[in-house]
Design a protein around this motif. Structure first.
Motif, PDB file in Angstrom:
ATOM      1  N   ILE A  23      -7.114  -8.304 -12.906  1.00 33.45           N
ATOM      2  CA  ILE A  23      -7.804  -7.300 -13.284  1.00 33.45           C
ATOM      3  C   ILE A  23      -7.893  -6.326 -12.141  1.00 33.45           C
ATOM      4  CG2 ILE A  23     -10.619  -7.331 -13.596  1.00 33.45           C
ATOM      5  CD1 ILE A  23     -10.363  -9.964 -14.554  1.00 33.45           C
ATOM      6  N   TYR A  24      -7.826  -6.535 -10.982  1.00 29.31           N
ATOM      7  CA  TYR A  24      -7.901  -5.734  -9.837  1.00 29.31           C
ATOM      8  C   TYR A  24      -6.853  -4.684 -10.155  1.00 29.31           C
ATOM      9  CZ  TYR A  24      -7.710  -3.747  -5.047  1.00 29.31           C
ATOM     10  OH  TYR A  24      -8.019  -2.917  -4.084  1.00 29.31           O
ATOM     11  N   LEU A  25      -5.473  -5.047 -10.298  1.00 35.52           N
ATOM     12  CA  LEU A  25      -4.489  -4.159 -10.340  1.00 35.52           C
ATOM     13  C   LEU A  25      -4.701  -3.340 -11.370  1.00 35.52           C
ATOM     14  CD1 LEU A  25      -1.577  -6.537  -9.974  1.00 35.52           C
ATOM     15  CD2 LEU A  25      -2.332  -4.954  -8.341  1.00 35.52           C
ATOM     16  N   LYS A  26      -5.431  -3.653 -12.808  1.00 32.75           N
ATOM     17  CA  LYS A  26      -5.590  -2.780 -13.785  1.00 32.75           C
ATOM     18  C   LYS A  26      -6.486  -1.639 -13.151  1.00 32.75           C
ATOM     19  CE  LYS A  26      -3.677  -4.961 -17.496  1.00 32.75           C
ATOM     20  NZ  LYS A  26      -2.854  -4.180 -18.585  1.00 32.75           N
ATOM     21  N   LEU A  27      -7.182  -2.057 -12.350  1.00 31.77           N
ATOM     22  CA  LEU A  27      -8.444  -0.963 -11.823  1.00 31.77           C
ATOM     23  C   LEU A  27      -7.707   0.202 -11.002  1.00 31.77           C
ATOM     24  CD1 LEU A  27     -11.235  -3.069 -10.844  1.00 31.77           C
ATOM     25  CD2 LEU A  27     -11.101  -1.771 -12.864  1.00 31.77           C
ATOM     26  N   LEU A  28      -6.441  -0.218 -10.616  1.00 30.14           N
ATOM     27  CA  LEU A  28      -5.609   0.976  -9.795  1.00 30.14           C
ATOM     28  C   LEU A  28      -4.917   1.868 -10.749  1.00 30.14           C
ATOM     29  CD1 LEU A  28      -4.256  -1.532  -6.752  1.00 30.14           C
ATOM     30  CD2 LEU A  28      -6.290  -0.216  -6.961  1.00 30.14           C
ATOM     31  N   ARG A  29      -4.975   1.674 -11.896  1.00 32.88           N
ATOM     32  CA  ARG A  29      -4.131   2.803 -12.761  1.00 32.88           C
ATOM     33  C   ARG A  29      -5.149   3.960 -12.807  1.00 32.88           C
ATOM     34  NH1 ARG A  29      -2.530  -0.183 -18.202  1.00 32.88           N
ATOM     35  NH2 ARG A  29      -4.770  -0.667 -18.402  1.00 32.88           N
ATOM     36  N   PRO A  30      -4.401   5.255 -12.811  1.00 31.00           N
ATOM     37  CA  PRO A  30      -3.235   5.613 -13.361  1.00 31.00           C
ATOM     38  C   PRO A  30      -1.986   5.499 -12.073  1.00 31.00           C
ATOM     39  CG  PRO A  30      -4.228   7.759 -12.964  1.00 31.00           C
ATOM     40  CD  PRO A  30      -5.474   6.503 -12.760  1.00 31.00           C
ATOM     41  N   GLY A 209     -13.655   6.292  -5.638  1.00 29.92           N
ATOM     42  CA  GLY A 209     -13.785   4.823  -5.957  1.00 29.92           C
ATOM     43  C   GLY A 209     -12.119   4.364  -5.973  1.00 29.92           C
ATOM     44  N   HIS A 210     -11.438   5.237  -6.791  1.00 25.89           N
ATOM     45  CA  HIS A 210     -10.046   4.920  -6.627  1.00 25.89           C
ATOM     46  C   HIS A 210      -9.305   4.931  -5.489  1.00 25.89           C
ATOM     47  CE1 HIS A 210      -6.019   4.784  -8.451  1.00 25.89           C
ATOM     48  NE2 HIS A 210      -5.665   5.724  -7.733  1.00 25.89           N
ATOM     49  N   THR A 211      -9.652   5.648  -4.554  1.00 23.17           N
ATOM     50  CA  THR A 211      -9.183   5.954  -3.417  1.00 23.17           C
ATOM     51  C   THR A 211      -9.484   4.453  -2.210  1.00 23.17           C
ATOM     52  OG1 THR A 211      -9.204   8.225  -3.094  1.00 23.17           O
ATOM     53  CG2 THR A 211      -9.128   7.037  -0.990  1.00 23.17           C
ATOM     54  N   VAL A 212     -10.661   4.056  -2.520  1.00 24.21           N
ATOM     55  CA  VAL A 212     -11.034   2.834  -1.883  1.00 24.21           C
ATOM     56  C   VAL A 212     -10.681   1.630  -2.374  1.00 24.21           C
ATOM     57  CG1 VAL A 212     -13.381   1.472  -1.532  1.00 24.21           C
ATOM     58  CG2 VAL A 212     -13.539   3.934  -1.331  1.00 24.21           C
ATOM     59  N   LEU A 213     -10.361   1.476  -3.780  1.00 22.51           N
ATOM     60  CA  LEU A 213      -9.535   0.393  -4.314  1.00 22.51           C
ATOM     61  C   LEU A 213      -8.018   0.284  -3.839  1.00 22.51           C
ATOM     62  CD1 LEU A 213     -10.831   0.634  -7.931  1.00 22.51           C
ATOM     63  CD2 LEU A 213     -11.399  -1.184  -6.358  1.00 22.51           C
ATOM     64  N   LEU A 214      -7.345   1.623  -3.378  1.00 20.75           N
ATOM     65  CA  LEU A 214      -6.217   1.413  -3.019  1.00 20.75           C
ATOM     66  C   LEU A 214      -6.158   1.001  -1.596  1.00 20.75           C
ATOM     67  CD1 LEU A 214      -4.652   4.752  -4.317  1.00 20.75           C
ATOM     68  CD2 LEU A 214      -3.932   2.327  -4.974  1.00 20.75           C
ATOM     69  N   VAL A 215      -7.127   1.354  -0.868  1.00 29.27           N
ATOM     70  CA  VAL A 215      -7.412   0.884   0.529  1.00 29.27           C
ATOM     71  C   VAL A 215      -7.537  -0.617   0.830  1.00 29.27           C
ATOM     72  CG1 VAL A 215      -8.587   1.290   2.700  1.00 29.27           C
ATOM     73  CG2 VAL A 215      -7.965   3.272   1.410  1.00 29.27           C
ATOM     74  N   LEU A 216      -8.423  -0.812  -0.443  1.00 27.77           N
ATOM     75  CA  LEU A 216      -8.750  -2.820  -0.263  1.00 27.77           C
ATOM     76  C   LEU A 216      -7.532  -3.369  -0.769  1.00 27.77           C
ATOM     77  CD1 LEU A 216     -12.504  -2.176  -1.497  1.00 27.77           C
ATOM     78  CD2 LEU A 216     -11.857  -2.740   0.770  1.00 27.77           C
TER      79      LEU A 216
END
Length: 310
Positions: A23-30, A209-216
């Motif tokens: 689920i987390y990885l799906k949020l990192l798209r595109p 949000g996308h940037t924060v998810l990549l950092v996390l």
């Protein structure tokens, strides 16, 4: 808290995080799979470096630099985990979560194969039976997919190899993850720089949000590994072995119930054979562990002296 109970809590936390990781990885798209992998590596180094600094445990690096064979082993472990992470990210983001779950279901059987071909171990009849059923399952799934389930096999073999190398190295979880990620950090940074130069990087260009998810992604990688290490230090292998099936069960549930990936009857039959092999394998392992404990208890039980007349 009782150490065994704490160990189960750590293990449950680790496998729950791994189970819902799709689920987390799906949020990192595109972001593409390689970009996600590179960010996962870079931010893992940063997260674990901060953790080690807080623990004031950076001196291990000096001792490690004086062990060239250990450094070579770390490089091998880093290459294997990079293949594993990259394959997993690709599988999830190409809508093949079910096949990635299969890889972690068959991983215990691949570990047994490594024992046979690398360590020259002799298998018990039940272990041979489990391997035979597992091979039949792969054949059934090959017919169903119309090809070898190569994502699942790559995940299983790369993670089994990684576990084998890590066991030989014997490094603590945080220190091991830091050095492995550091080995991969320069290529990862170079790729991210190249991607940014081409204007194809998603980092900082889509949303906060996308940037924060990549950092996390670094914390999302390190935390379950640290929880797993805490569980492994407190639990017997039989308890840890039973917990390991939780993650692929949850991943399979994510694939079928959340992402609505197909599960035709032939594929379900292949998974059923895998589960049968795992049941045979697990029951045999538990029986063997019980017999070993019984023998150890018998050997260490104090002998009662026969009373003699005064």
């Amino acid at each position: 808290m009782n150490p065994i109970r704490l160990g189960y809590l750590y293990g449950l936390g680790a496998y729950l995080l791994w189970g819902f990781f799709p689920i987390y990885l799906k949020l990192l798209r595109p972001a593409g799979p390689v970009e996600i992998l590179a960010h996962r590596i870079v931010w893992s180094v940063a997260f674990v470096a901060l953790l080690l600094a807080a623990m004031r445990n950076v001196g291990f690096l000096r001792a490690l630099l004086r062990r060239p064979r250990a450094l070579a082993g770390i490089a091998a472990a880093a290459a294997l985990i990079a293949v594993n992470w990259g394959t997993y990210i690709y599988g999830v983001n190409s809508d093949r979560v079910v096949e990635t779950a299969l890889g972690y279901f068959i991983n215990p059987l691949v570990v047994v194969l490594l024992g046979v071909f690398v360590l020259r171990e002799r298998l018990r009849p039940a272990q041979w039976a489990a391997l035979g059923v597992g091979a039949l399952a792969v054949a059934v799934l090959t017919v169903d997919y119309g090809r070898l389930p190569y994502l699942a096999l790559t995940l299983a073999f790369s993670f089994a190899g990684y576990g084998f190398v890590k066991k030989r190295l014997g490094l603590p979880a945080a220190e091991g993850l830091f050095v492995e990620s550091a080995v991969l950090a320069l290529p990862a940074l170079a790729y991210l720089g190249w991607l940014s130069w081409r204007g194809e990087s998603t980092f900082g260009h889509l949303s906060t949000g996308h940037t924060v998810l990549l950092v996390l992604a670094g914390a999302a990688t390190a935390i379950p590994l640290l929880l797993f290490a805490g569980a492994a230090n407190r639990l017997p292998l039989s308890g840890l072995g039973m917990l390991q099936y939780l993650a692929p069960i949850l991943q399979l549930g994510c694939g079928v119930l959340i992402f609505h990936e197909p599960m035709p009857p032939a594929r379900l039959a292949g998974f059923a054979l895998v589960w049968l092999a795992l049941i045979v394998f697990t029951v045999d392992a538990l029986r063997q562990a019980h017999q070993s404990r019984t023998r150890t208890h018998t050997r260490t039980e104090p002998q009662t002296a026969t009373p003699t007349a005064p």
